[in-house]
Design an enzyme around this catalytic site. Structure first.
Site, PDB file in Angstrom:
ATOM      1  N   THR A  13       0.836  -1.196   0.000  1.00 55.29           N
ATOM      2  CA  THR A  13       0.000   0.000   0.000  1.00 55.29           C
ATOM      3  C   THR A  13       0.875   1.252   0.000  1.00 55.29           C
ATOM      4  O   THR A  13       2.042   1.214   0.391  1.00 55.29           O
ATOM      5  CB  THR A  13      -0.954   0.028   1.204  1.00 55.29           C
ATOM      6  OG1 THR A  13      -0.199   0.140   2.425  1.00 55.29           O
ATOM      7  CG2 THR A  13      -1.803  -1.239   1.255  1.00 55.29           C
ATOM      8  N   GLY A  18       8.371   6.804  -3.117  1.00 58.77           N
ATOM      9  CA  GLY A  18       9.060   6.693  -1.846  1.00 58.77           C
ATOM     10  C   GLY A  18       9.383   5.278  -1.416  1.00 58.77           C
ATOM     11  O   GLY A  18       9.748   4.413  -2.224  1.00 58.77           O
ATOM     12  N   ILE A  19       9.256   5.029  -0.117  1.00 59.94           N
ATOM     13  CA  ILE A  19       9.583   3.728   0.458  1.00 59.94           C
ATOM     14  C   ILE A  19       8.702   2.642  -0.137  1.00 59.94           C
ATOM     15  O   ILE A  19       9.167   1.535  -0.431  1.00 59.94           O
ATOM     16  CB  ILE A  19       9.450   3.770   1.985  1.00 59.94           C
ATOM     17  CG1 ILE A  19      10.557   4.662   2.592  1.00 59.94           C
ATOM     18  CG2 ILE A  19       9.524   2.375   2.587  1.00 59.94           C
ATOM     19  CD1 ILE A  19      10.409   4.900   4.086  1.00 59.94           C
ATOM     20  N   GLY A  20       7.423   2.929  -0.334  1.00 60.86           N
ATOM     21  CA  GLY A  20       6.503   1.926  -0.854  1.00 60.86           C
ATOM     22  C   GLY A  20       6.901   1.423  -2.225  1.00 60.86           C
ATOM     23  O   GLY A  20       6.910   0.210  -2.481  1.00 60.86           O
ATOM     24  N   TYR A 154       1.627  11.862  14.862  1.00 66.14           N
ATOM     25  CA  TYR A 154       2.287  10.876  14.009  1.00 66.14           C
ATOM     26  C   TYR A 154       2.976   9.808  14.868  1.00 66.14           C
ATOM     27  O   TYR A 154       2.807   8.606  14.630  1.00 66.14           O
ATOM     28  CB  TYR A 154       3.304  11.578  13.121  1.00 66.14           C
ATOM     29  CG  TYR A 154       4.163  10.646  12.292  1.00 66.14           C
ATOM     30  CD1 TYR A 154       3.644  10.004  11.174  1.00 66.14           C
ATOM     31  CD2 TYR A 154       5.501  10.414  12.623  1.00 66.14           C
ATOM     32  CE1 TYR A 154       4.425   9.158  10.403  1.00 66.14           C
ATOM     33  CE2 TYR A 154       6.293   9.573  11.853  1.00 66.14           C
ATOM     34  CZ  TYR A 154       5.752   8.947  10.752  1.00 66.14           C
ATOM     35  OH  TYR A 154       6.525   8.100   9.999  1.00 66.14           O
TER      36      TYR A 154
END
Length: 264
Positions: A13, A18-20, A154
């Site tokens: 998801t 980015g990281i995904g 966060y």
């Protein structure tokens, strides 16, 4: 060590950048069939093109769904009913003075950062358990342990993911399904680059100087001394998704550059 995920279906998801996207590319390079998930068709299509160009793999699909909502999770499940690997990477962040975080923002962070993973794991873990193999990861943050004063909401949401990950690992004990959380530190994603660029403009310094200032002022315990790349985070995620990581479950796996002042 050769990681081979051939025949495995993975869902990542928040994977249009980015990281995904780095995780998705790493899984594809290891042979997995990967489903990218994003909110807009344009961004999903662009991410698929990047993944295919970087990996040479055509075994990738895209689903347009806002999995920060119940309806979006249902749409993803309808499109991809089964998965062997689930990477709950979707998350939002942003600096906000604690006294300015209203109930609506708290609820938004709860729904996106926590409930997206709850809903998807609740569905996909059942199939994994029946088949006797699966990998679930929750992308947390070093902010789960070092709650940042500029992003309390966060940090709290990521702390909750730690509890969710550990609890689900216990639920699935002995089934062949492992559950772990991954704790990145400051990472040079598109969002982080934009954030540093904005701060650099405010303070009249270069972006590179701003990254160094940010670490000095906000993450002074860093041992790495720089922002990580998305690929460095993804490398740990790919390993945790592999057969070789079969004895690693219920763990908080850190790739945060030594920011957390703990040897455990």
């Amino acid at each position: 060590m050769k990681i081979d995920l051939s025949g495995k279906n993975a869902i990542v998801t928040g994977s249009t950048g980015g990281i995904g996207l780095a995780i998705a590319s790493g899984l594809a390079n290891a042979g997995a069939t990967v489903t990218l998930v994003g909110r807009q068709q344009r961004s999903v299509d662009a991410a698929l093109a990047k993944l295919r160009e970087a990996t040479g793999s055509g075994a990738a699909h895209g689903v347009v769904a806002d999995v920060g909502t119940m309806e979006g999770c249902q749409a993803l499940i309808a499109a991809q009913p089964q998965a062997d690997i689930l990477i709950n990477n979707l998350g939002i962040y942003g600096a906000r003075e604690f006294f300015d975080i209203d109930d609506a923002l708290w609820e938004e962070f709860f729904q996106v950062n926590i409930m997206s993973g709850v809903r998807l794991a609740r569905h996909y873990a059942q199939g994994m358990r029946e088949r006797g193999w699966g990998r679930i990861q929750f992308i947390s943050s070093e902010s789960a342990l070092n709650i940042p004063t500029e992003m309390v909401h966060y940090g709290v949401s990521k702390s909750a993911l730690q509890g969710l990950s550990r609890g689900l690992a216990k639920v699935l004990a002995g089934t062949g399904v492992t559950v772990n959380s991954i704790l990145p530190g400051p990472t040079r994603t598109e969002g982080a680059v934009q954030m540093m660029s904005d701060l650099a403009a405010e303070r009249g310094v270069t972006q590179q100087e701003m990254e160094a200032l940010f670490l000095k002022e906000n993450r002074p315990s860093t041992l790495l001394g720089r922002f990580a790349s998305p690929e460095e985070v993804a490398n740990l995620c790919v390993y945790a998704a592999s057969a070789q990581a079969s004895a690693t479950t219920g763990a908080a796996l850190r790739v945060e550059g030594g920011i957390v002042e703990s040897i455990m």
